[in-house]
Write an enzyme that holds these catalytic residues in place. Structure first.
Site, PDB file in Angstrom:
ATOM      1  N   SER A 175       0.816  -1.205   0.000  1.00 48.90           N
ATOM      2  CA  SER A 175       0.000   0.000   0.000  1.00 48.90           C
ATOM      3  C   SER A 175       0.859   1.269   0.000  1.00 48.90           C
ATOM      4  CB  SER A 175      -0.920  -0.020   1.226  1.00 48.90           C
ATOM      5  OG  SER A 175      -1.824   1.043   1.191  1.00 48.90           O
ATOM      6  N   SER A 176       2.173   1.115  -0.063  1.00 43.12           N
ATOM      7  CA  SER A 176       3.097   2.255   0.018  1.00 43.12           C
ATOM      8  C   SER A 176       3.509   2.733  -1.369  1.00 43.12           C
ATOM      9  CB  SER A 176       4.341   1.837   0.807  1.00 43.12           C
ATOM     10  OG  SER A 176       5.443   2.660   0.488  1.00 43.12           O
TER      11      SER A 176
END
EC number: 5.99.1.4
Lengths: 200, 200
Positions: free
Chosen positions: B12-13
């Site tokens: 999710s980064s």
């Protein structure tokens, strides 16, 4: 001539200290001046909800390893000061006062303040020490001492800090180049490219 | 042959996504392999007291401006996914399972997951989507689907995340080279230098 680079920093920020050594050669390559704009992370953290790096588990340990490593890399003298971090409103006010008289003196003073704290371990948050640094630099410490009591200078510094926050300055160092923001000393190479290419 | 580089990232980064495009050419220059180690920022944030960048006033705005700018710089396809951020335990588990079978497959899958999320807007936190990405890559999605239910794989992934935190991995991307930590995609040039010189 292109617009100056705005360089925001807190005197208690070790990454700001590193950036203070790197920003001028970079700016000179692009024929830009640098406006040195001390700010205070405390009020910025109140807005962002952030807190001092050293207080953060894991991240604090990384910083304690990383800052001396970075200083070794750039040949910058460094020793952890005690206490750390500190409030830095006194030297911030001094820089704004000096800037109006002579920006070159303000820059020389700002560098001396950073060196006093991060290389010599002097507590530059203490107004007496901040004045002593000015005296050591051959600046008019007596006039500066009076100025530090001036409500106008206090208000001016407060307004500068609030303006920085309004511009989105949440950390140190933080740079604005033609309104383009760059956060962190790590971003200087990309900021360099941005100026060379005029963006991308 | 030198030790591999450990590359920690959360799917999710967005900065992890950028790093996924840059790490391999860098590693190859130093004749090093890369161990792709998906981790979960949620548990790390519980330890560090940090929280998702996007939720942080000022810093979140900077990130929203900075990530697309960085992707333009490197020619990396990017569109903000919705929802963002997301929990990414399903594809993280899948990478650990694939890694044991064939690291090359695991890396190919990890890149496909990142692309599905940050270029194609697919919610790869959803196990069904994470499996579909595997199927799209010609991997054995049925066996993977069964594996994702396996308590051993769940325990293994949990242990990997806890081990990363123990090693000080508080953000994404995060790299360990011969036990030397580097945090952030901005630090790749310095990590490059570190490997070239063997430290400093």
């Amino acid at each position: 001539m292109p617009e100056p680079i705005d360089f925001y920093f807190d005197f208690s920020s070790p990454y700001g200290y590193v950036a203070a050594h790197l920003i001028e050669p970079l700016a000179q390559r692009h024929i830009r001046a640098v406006r040195w704009r001390p700010t205070l992370l405390g009020p910025a953290f109140q807005v962002s909800g952030n807190r001092p790096l050293g207080d953060q588990p894991l991240k604090g340990d990384y910083m304690r390893h990383d800052v001396p490593r970075l200083c070794r890399r750039y040949g910058i003298p460094f020793a952890w000061p005690e206490p750390f971090p500190i409030g830095t409103v006194a030297p911030a006010r001094a820089v704004y006062w000096l800037w109006d008289k002579d920006p070159d003196e303000a820059v020389r003073y700002a560098k001396a303040v950073y060196r006093a704290y991060f290389a010599e371990g002097r507590n530059i948050g203490d107004a007496a020490v901040a004045l002593q640094v000015a005296a050591d630099e051959g600046l008019d410490a007596e006039a500066l001492g009076q100025a530090l009591q001036d409500p106008d200078l206090k208000a001016r510094t407060k307004a500068a800090v609030e303006h920085a926050i309004k511009l989105g300055v949440f950390g140190s160092p933080f740079f604005l180049v033609d309104e383009e923001p760059f956060w962190g000393v790590d971003r200087l190479p990309l900021m360099d490219e941005w100026m060379a290419r005029g963006g991308w």
